[in-house]
Design a protein around this motif. Sequence first.
Motif, PDB file in Angstrom:
ATOM      1  N   ARG A 278       0.819  -1.217   0.000  1.00 11.19           N
ATOM      2  CA  ARG A 278       0.000   0.000   0.000  1.00 11.19           C
ATOM      3  C   ARG A 278       0.853   1.267   0.000  1.00 11.19           C
ATOM      4  N   ILE A 279       2.031   1.215   0.587  1.00 10.80           N
ATOM      5  CA  ILE A 279       2.846   2.432   0.674  1.00 10.80           C
ATOM      6  C   ILE A 279       3.928   2.490  -0.401  1.00 10.80           C
ATOM      7  N   LEU A 280       4.013   1.461  -1.225  1.00 12.59           N
ATOM      8  CA  LEU A 280       5.056   1.439  -2.248  1.00 12.59           C
ATOM      9  C   LEU A 280       4.989   2.640  -3.193  1.00 12.59           C
ATOM     10  N   PRO A 281       3.802   3.119  -3.598  1.00 12.47           N
ATOM     11  CA  PRO A 281       3.785   4.290  -4.498  1.00 12.47           C
ATOM     12  C   PRO A 281       4.397   5.542  -3.881  1.00 12.47           C
ATOM     13  N   LEU A 282       4.445   5.627  -2.562  1.00 10.48           N
ATOM     14  CA  LEU A 282       5.024   6.801  -1.927  1.00 10.48           C
ATOM     15  C   LEU A 282       6.528   6.905  -2.148  1.00 10.48           C
ATOM     16  N   ALA A 283       7.134   5.860  -2.693  1.00 12.55           N
ATOM     17  CA  ALA A 283       8.577   5.895  -2.954  1.00 12.55           C
ATOM     18  C   ALA A 283       8.948   6.966  -3.967  1.00 12.55           C
ATOM     19  N   VAL A 284       7.969   7.453  -4.738  1.00  8.91           N
ATOM     20  CA  VAL A 284       8.271   8.497  -5.717  1.00  8.91           C
ATOM     21  C   VAL A 284       8.646   9.817  -5.028  1.00  8.91           C
ATOM     22  N   LEU A 285       8.330   9.945  -3.740  1.00 11.87           N
ATOM     23  CA  LEU A 285       8.667  11.164  -3.006  1.00 11.87           C
ATOM     24  C   LEU A 285      10.091  11.149  -2.468  1.00 11.87           C
ATOM     25  N   LEU A 286      10.752  10.010  -2.527  1.00 10.69           N
ATOM     26  CA  LEU A 286      12.096   9.909  -1.961  1.00 10.69           C
ATOM     27  C   LEU A 286      13.111  10.834  -2.633  1.00 10.69           C
ATOM     28  N   PRO A 287      13.051  11.057  -3.967  1.00 16.17           N
ATOM     29  CA  PRO A 287      14.035  11.992  -4.545  1.00 16.17           C
ATOM     30  C   PRO A 287      13.987  13.386  -3.930  1.00 16.17           C
ATOM     31  N   LEU A 288      12.792  13.893  -3.597  1.00 17.03           N
ATOM     32  CA  LEU A 288      12.710  15.192  -2.940  1.00 17.03           C
ATOM     33  C   LEU A 288      13.349  15.150  -1.562  1.00 17.03           C
ATOM     34  N   CYS A 289      13.163  14.037  -0.853  1.00 13.62           N
ATOM     35  CA  CYS A 289      13.774  13.905   0.471  1.00 13.62           C
ATOM     36  C   CYS A 289      15.297  13.830   0.373  1.00 13.62           C
ATOM     37  N   VAL A 290      15.799  13.296  -0.741  1.00 11.67           N
ATOM     38  CA  VAL A 290      17.243  13.252  -0.935  1.00 11.67           C
ATOM     39  C   VAL A 290      17.788  14.654  -1.184  1.00 11.67           C
ATOM     40  N   LEU A 291      17.062  15.446  -1.966  1.00 13.38           N
ATOM     41  CA  LEU A 291      17.540  16.778  -2.315  1.00 13.38           C
ATOM     42  C   LEU A 291      17.476  17.747  -1.140  1.00 13.38           C
ATOM     43  N   SER A 292      16.540  17.556  -0.219  1.00 15.68           N
ATOM     44  CA  SER A 292      16.340  18.506   0.866  1.00 15.68           C
ATOM     45  C   SER A 292      16.363  17.786   2.210  1.00 15.68           C
ATOM     46  N   PRO A 293      17.359  18.057   3.065  1.00 17.75           N
ATOM     47  CA  PRO A 293      17.359  17.457   4.404  1.00 17.75           C
ATOM     48  C   PRO A 293      16.141  17.836   5.231  1.00 17.75           C
ATOM     49  N   ALA A 294      15.600  19.043   5.023  1.00 22.29           N
ATOM     50  CA  ALA A 294      14.404  19.462   5.758  1.00 22.29           C
ATOM     51  C   ALA A 294      13.217  18.583   5.399  1.00 22.29           C
ATOM     52  N   LEU A 295      13.071  18.242   4.116  1.00 24.57           N
ATOM     53  CA  LEU A 295      11.982  17.363   3.708  1.00 24.57           C
ATOM     54  C   LEU A 295      12.180  15.953   4.240  1.00 24.57           C
TER      55      LEU A 295
END
Length: 362
Positions: A278-295
């Motif tokens: 169910r949470i696998l599609p949320l992996a698309v948000l990981l690149p933003l988390c890589v670019l920004s430590p705050a995210l």
Amino acid sequence: MSQPSNQIAAWDGVIAGLRESGALRQDAALPGHDDALPWSVMILQTIAAWIAAALLVAAVVVPAFIASNESAWIVCGVLLIAVATAVMRLNRQSFFLPQMAVPVAIAGAVLVAAGLKPDSWELPAFVLALILFALSGHRLLRFIAAGVMLAVLWYWMTPWLGRYNYGLREHATWMWQLAPLRNLLFSLALWWLWTHPLKLFGLGPAVWQPVRHALLWFWLGAQVWQAIGWHELFVAPSDADQWLAPNGLWLAYRLLDLLPLLLAVFMTLRRNPGLAARILPLAVLLPLCVLSPALATAALVLWIGLAEGRSYLTALGIAAALAGFGAFYYNLNWPLLYKGLLLMASGIVLLLVWLSMSRKAT
């Protein structure tokens, strides 16, 4: 006929009468009596207590400063801390007096620090905050003291901030490489304190509860502030360009920021493997988390809130994520057209993720 009485019957007497009359069963479970004040009353009493404390402190501090005697400042500060600590420990049934003692204790610590006149503020601030944390049993004062200690620790682990305004080009590269390790330490501590029972090192919730709340607010605030003031905080010298460039080393340090989030997700899926699909599609948000430590930190708090069922953490995680993404978007050195296309693409991706998760839920 008995004379009417103006006295209110005791609670136990009322319950006994209801049971004797049959209106209440003998084995009926009674609701617990909550002595806590309504939050609105607590806020009003807190404001009034701090105003009263400000007047009391002014009556002590003003003559001490007029005397221009450092020894008098230290003596007055110690007296204020002692009186405030005694009030907080001896008046546990009251709300107003212990709340009034919090700013009194803080003012005493400031007076002691001013009397000592140290060469640097970090060590005296840490020691005085530790003393206040250990002596007082008040949650608000412990929260403030823990926040001060965390700020000092963060300052010590940020060696270029505020101490090297001149000659930045002469600093060693290890100073800039310390930031990801500092972020990893704070984020792991945040995950640990919010996902494990508060019984560490033989100390109970009375000690760790204020610490974890202080860590949550401080670390989210520090990460968002770093994202907003990225250029001012991380103005790197020319010899650090290679380290800050988006190469393999840069990616490795960014993955360090992502490690606590991945660990939190792994531990949650280990307890409930059925959530993986169910949470696998949320992996698309990981690149933003890589670019920004705050995210990355905001996503960690948001995930802990969802996994542990804490709406408090969920709301803070969402707010921090919006602030972190706004700062990342503002600091992104792209033309407005490209920024707009990025927002459109992000919206489309999130819409597709929502549709995918909705189908799996049904």
